[in-house]
Write a protein that holds these residues in place. Structure first.
Motif, PDB file in Angstrom:
ATOM      1  N   ALA A  81      16.609 -69.278   2.697  1.00 42.49           N
ATOM      2  CA  ALA A  81      15.894 -67.866   2.213  1.00 42.49           C
ATOM      3  C   ALA A  81      16.361 -67.734   0.632  1.00 42.49           C
ATOM      4  O   ALA A  81      15.723 -67.281   0.027  1.00 42.49           O
ATOM      5  N   ASP A  82      17.647 -67.830   0.411  1.00 38.80           N
ATOM      6  CA  ASP A  82      18.063 -67.894  -0.880  1.00 38.80           C
ATOM      7  C   ASP A  82      17.313 -68.669  -1.998  1.00 38.80           C
ATOM      8  O   ASP A  82      17.158 -68.146  -2.887  1.00 38.80           O
ATOM      9  N   ALA A  83      17.059 -69.884  -1.544  1.00 33.57           N
ATOM     10  CA  ALA A  83      16.319 -70.863  -2.450  1.00 33.57           C
ATOM     11  C   ALA A  83      15.035 -70.416  -2.534  1.00 33.57           C
ATOM     12  O   ALA A  83      14.374 -70.591  -3.729  1.00 33.57           O
ATOM     13  N   THR A  84      14.357 -69.981  -1.405  1.00 36.61           N
ATOM     14  CA  THR A  84      13.142 -69.602  -1.466  1.00 36.61           C
ATOM     15  C   THR A  84      12.672 -68.085  -2.161  1.00 36.61           C
ATOM     16  O   THR A  84      11.921 -68.176  -3.108  1.00 36.61           O
ATOM     17  N   ALA A  85      13.762 -67.299  -2.285  1.00 30.91           N
ATOM     18  CA  ALA A  85      13.891 -66.086  -2.918  1.00 30.91           C
ATOM     19  C   ALA A  85      13.699 -66.252  -4.561  1.00 30.91           C
ATOM     20  O   ALA A  85      13.199 -65.546  -5.225  1.00 30.91           O
ATOM     21  N   GLU A  86      14.313 -67.404  -4.940  1.00 25.67           N
ATOM     22  CA  GLU A  86      14.209 -67.826  -6.512  1.00 25.67           C
ATOM     23  C   GLU A  86      12.839 -67.831  -7.039  1.00 25.67           C
ATOM     24  O   GLU A  86      12.578 -67.350  -8.250  1.00 25.67           O
ATOM     25  N   TRP A  87      11.828 -68.170  -6.219  1.00 22.53           N
ATOM     26  CA  TRP A  87      10.695 -68.251  -6.607  1.00 22.53           C
ATOM     27  C   TRP A  87       9.983 -66.860  -7.181  1.00 22.53           C
ATOM     28  O   TRP A  87       9.264 -66.773  -7.810  1.00 22.53           O
ATOM     29  N   LEU A  88      10.504 -65.626  -6.613  1.00 28.81           N
ATOM     30  CA  LEU A  88      10.109 -64.380  -7.210  1.00 28.81           C
ATOM     31  C   LEU A  88      10.537 -64.159  -8.406  1.00 28.81           C
ATOM     32  O   LEU A  88       9.631 -63.724  -9.218  1.00 28.81           O
ATOM     33  N   THR A  89      11.500 -64.875  -8.887  1.00 25.82           N
ATOM     34  CA  THR A  89      11.760 -64.535 -10.420  1.00 25.82           C
ATOM     35  C   THR A  89      11.703 -65.928 -11.245  1.00 25.82           C
ATOM     36  O   THR A  89      12.006 -65.357 -12.542  1.00 25.82           O
ATOM     37  N   ASP A  90      11.645 -66.706 -10.719  1.00 25.26           N
ATOM     38  CA  ASP A  90      11.237 -67.868 -11.403  1.00 25.26           C
ATOM     39  C   ASP A  90       9.780 -68.815 -10.952  1.00 25.26           C
ATOM     40  O   ASP A  90       9.928 -69.733 -10.174  1.00 25.26           O
ATOM     41  N   LYS A  91       8.630 -68.110 -11.380  1.00 29.39           N
ATOM     42  CA  LYS A  91       7.489 -68.523 -10.829  1.00 29.39           C
ATOM     43  C   LYS A  91       7.201 -69.723 -11.154  1.00 29.39           C
ATOM     44  O   LYS A  91       6.674 -70.879 -10.573  1.00 29.39           O
ATOM     45  N   PRO A  92       7.631 -70.325 -12.649  1.00 27.84           N
ATOM     46  CA  PRO A  92       7.457 -71.851 -13.030  1.00 27.84           C
ATOM     47  C   PRO A  92       8.220 -72.791 -12.124  1.00 27.84           C
ATOM     48  O   PRO A  92       7.527 -73.798 -11.950  1.00 27.84           O
ATOM     49  N   LYS A  93       9.228 -72.453 -11.477  1.00 23.71           N
ATOM     50  CA  LYS A  93       9.931 -73.137 -10.531  1.00 23.71           C
ATOM     51  C   LYS A  93       9.151 -73.499  -9.260  1.00 23.71           C
ATOM     52  O   LYS A  93       9.016 -74.605  -8.608  1.00 23.71           O
ATOM     53  N   ALA A  94       8.438 -72.252  -9.046  1.00 21.13           N
ATOM     54  CA  ALA A  94       7.941 -72.420  -7.824  1.00 21.13           C
ATOM     55  C   ALA A  94       6.673 -73.271  -7.858  1.00 21.13           C
ATOM     56  O   ALA A  94       6.419 -74.160  -7.010  1.00 21.13           O
ATOM     57  N   ARG A  95       5.857 -73.398  -8.820  1.00 20.54           N
ATOM     58  CA  ARG A  95       4.880 -74.147  -9.356  1.00 20.54           C
ATOM     59  C   ARG A  95       5.238 -75.575  -9.493  1.00 20.54           C
ATOM     60  O   ARG A  95       4.560 -76.700  -8.889  1.00 20.54           O
ATOM     61  N   ALA A  96       6.374 -76.020 -10.001  1.00 12.79           N
ATOM     62  CA  ALA A  96       6.851 -77.090 -10.345  1.00 12.79           C
ATOM     63  C   ALA A  96       7.656 -77.878  -9.221  1.00 12.79           C
ATOM     64  O   ALA A  96       7.521 -79.046  -9.274  1.00 12.79           O
ATOM     65  N   THR A  97       7.803 -77.110  -8.110  1.00 15.89           N
ATOM     66  CA  THR A  97       8.551 -77.919  -7.024  1.00 15.89           C
ATOM     67  C   THR A  97       7.734 -77.700  -5.629  1.00 15.89           C
ATOM     68  O   THR A  97       6.716 -78.533  -5.602  1.00 15.89           O
ATOM     69  N   PHE A  98       7.518 -76.554  -5.271  1.00 18.38           N
ATOM     70  CA  PHE A  98       6.822 -76.351  -4.196  1.00 18.38           C
ATOM     71  C   PHE A  98       5.227 -76.528  -4.537  1.00 18.38           C
ATOM     72  O   PHE A  98       4.417 -77.489  -3.906  1.00 18.38           O
ATOM     73  N   GLY A  99       4.702 -75.869  -5.689  1.00 17.00           N
ATOM     74  CA  GLY A  99       3.213 -76.101  -5.915  1.00 17.00           C
ATOM     75  C   GLY A  99       3.127 -77.631  -6.000  1.00 17.00           C
ATOM     76  O   GLY A  99       1.955 -78.053  -5.658  1.00 17.00           O
ATOM     77  N   ALA A 100       3.879 -78.206  -6.807  1.00 18.34           N
ATOM     78  CA  ALA A 100       3.361 -79.875  -7.040  1.00 18.34           C
ATOM     79  C   ALA A 100       3.427 -80.521  -5.844  1.00 18.34           C
ATOM     80  O   ALA A 100       2.844 -81.424  -5.618  1.00 18.34           O
ATOM     81  N   ALA A 101       4.283 -80.283  -4.678  1.00 22.12           N
ATOM     82  CA  ALA A 101       4.222 -80.838  -3.671  1.00 22.12           C
ATOM     83  C   ALA A 101       2.922 -80.556  -2.855  1.00 22.12           C
ATOM     84  O   ALA A 101       2.607 -81.568  -1.987  1.00 22.12           O
ATOM     85  N   VAL A 102       2.398 -79.530  -2.828  1.00 23.77           N
ATOM     86  CA  VAL A 102       1.341 -79.251  -1.710  1.00 23.77           C
ATOM     87  C   VAL A 102      -0.013 -78.867  -2.311  1.00 23.77           C
ATOM     88  O   VAL A 102      -0.845 -78.509  -1.570  1.00 23.77           O
ATOM     89  N   PHE A 103      -0.140 -78.870  -3.838  1.00 22.86           N
ATOM     90  CA  PHE A 103      -1.326 -78.412  -4.458  1.00 22.86           C
ATOM     91  C   PHE A 103      -1.710 -79.543  -5.539  1.00 22.86           C
ATOM     92  O   PHE A 103      -1.094 -80.144  -5.965  1.00 22.86           O
ATOM     93  N   ALA A 104      -3.134 -79.777  -5.440  1.00 22.94           N
ATOM     94  CA  ALA A 104      -3.528 -80.746  -6.517  1.00 22.94           C
ATOM     95  C   ALA A 104      -3.243 -80.370  -7.969  1.00 22.94           C
ATOM     96  O   ALA A 104      -3.009 -81.115  -8.860  1.00 22.94           O
ATOM     97  N   ASP A 105      -3.655 -79.141  -8.113  1.00 25.57           N
ATOM     98  CA  ASP A 105      -3.236 -78.604  -9.427  1.00 25.57           C
ATOM     99  C   ASP A 105      -2.383 -77.203  -8.998  1.00 25.57           C
ATOM    100  O   ASP A 105      -2.763 -76.283  -8.974  1.00 25.57           O
ATOM    101  N   PRO A 106      -0.994 -77.490  -9.205  1.00 25.90           N
ATOM    102  CA  PRO A 106       0.059 -76.533  -9.281  1.00 25.90           C
ATOM    103  C   PRO A 106      -0.079 -75.293 -10.140  1.00 25.90           C
ATOM    104  O   PRO A 106       0.343 -74.240  -9.657  1.00 25.90           O
TER     105      PRO A 106
END
Length: 325
Positions: A192-217
């Motif tokens: 949960a703590d690691a996921t919560a970081e996405w709320l304050t660091d949207k680029p990290k969310a896109r670079a990690t999770f987004g890159a893993a599950v979307f063709a265009d993060p």
């Protein structure tokens, strides 16, 4: 080390968890609240449509759009029903589309000690559909939602008109090995703590999770991240349930169901993201040969695990074809 492991490995795995005619209804459709629902759904519009079904499992969040025979859309982890907004936009002229949030994810509210495994989710799905007066449904499912779809089919075979499965759990691959780092983090209480970081660091969310599950993060929008993550980490209880949801993905909930799936005559269509490396590409062939009434496989080039958000027109096209079969 836990945080670094999540960024490098866990983000990719976090994504995984768990008969009517197609003639359009009236041109102007109405949402549950009685307001016009033709406009595409963004986060604000989807939030405004959200309702709750009171069930023995708790208050189950859902969005309903359209009229006619019911179709239910089952999401993956750590997402919620918002995953299907583009499909609802395109299919609510043909079905009463219902997208609910699983227990432990999204905006559903359940008691502290409620079980969150796939079997409990399946029972919750049946109770929610009962509450909404949806006796028979077409099911569209993704990821861990696909496991629930298969369990619902064998438990309530007369309630399922058709089944459209995208990249999801199958008996030989549930949970997929690549999500093991995420399950480890859930058990350690750090997810949960690691996921919560996405709320304050949207680029990290896109670079990690987004890159893993979307063709265009880059299309993993800020408002989408907020809508998915906010309920997961809103309170200590929700954080604990977020962990419990992932812990409950193991052991394999699908053990022993193959023989029953082989007896099903429900029409099934498999639509598979060809670039997904979380679920094995061979899982699509497994489903195709297991279901006697399989309508075959469509592979979507470039598509990763959660392609349903990026290519909702593919879901709509395949659902309409299946429903008209």
């Amino acid at each position: 080390m836990q945080r670094r492991q999540f960024i490098q490995l866990g983000a990719a795995a976090l994504a995984a968890g768990v008969a009517g005619a197609c003639a359009p209804l009236a041109t102007t459709r109405r949402g549950l609240a009685g307001t016009a629902s033709d406009a595409p759904l963004d986060a604000a519009a989807y939030r405004a449509l959200r309702r709750y079904a009171q069930t023995p499992f708790g208050r189950i969040a859902y969005v309903e759009r359209g009229r006619g025979p019911a179709a239910v859309f089952l999401h993956g982890a750590p997402l919620n029903g918002y995953q299907w907004r583009g499909a609802l936009d395109r299919l609510s002229a043909y079905r009463r589309c219902i997208a609910l949030d699983f227990m432990g994810l999204g905006y559903s509210e359940v008691p502290e000690h409620q079980a969150l495994d796939a079997h409990a989710q399946t029972a919750m799905l049946a109770a929610t559909l009962d509450r909404l007066g949806a006796d028979q449904v077409d099911i569209v499912a993704s990821d861990s939602g696909g496991a629930v779809a298969q369990l619902f089919l064998i438990r309530h075979p007369k309630r399922v008109r058709s089944l459209l499965l995208t990249n999801c759990d199958v008996e030989p691959d549930s949970p997929p090995p690549k999500i093991q780092p995420v399950l480890d983090m859930a058990r350690a209480g750090t997810l949960a703590d690691a996921t919560a970081e996405w709320l304050t660091d949207k680029p990290k969310a896109r670079a990690t999770f987004g890159a893993a599950v979307f063709a265009d993060p880059s299309r993993f929008a800020d408002e989408t991240i907020d809508y998915y993550v906010t309920p997961l980490v809103a309170t200590p209880l929700r954080r604990a349930q977020y962990h419990a949801f992932h812990v409950a993905l193991s052991p394999n909930p699908l053990v022993g169901i193959e023989a029953e799936l082989k007896r099903s005559q429900v029409p099934v269509r498999i639509v598979w993201g060809a670039a997904d490396d979380i679920f094995d590409q061979g899982d699509a062939e497994y489903l195709d040969r297991t279901f006697p009434n399989s309508q075959g496989i469509r592979r979507v080039p470039r598509a990763k695990l959660f392609f349903q958000e990026e290519f909702p027109e593919v879901i709509a096209e395949e659902a309409r074809r299946l429903w008209g079969a």
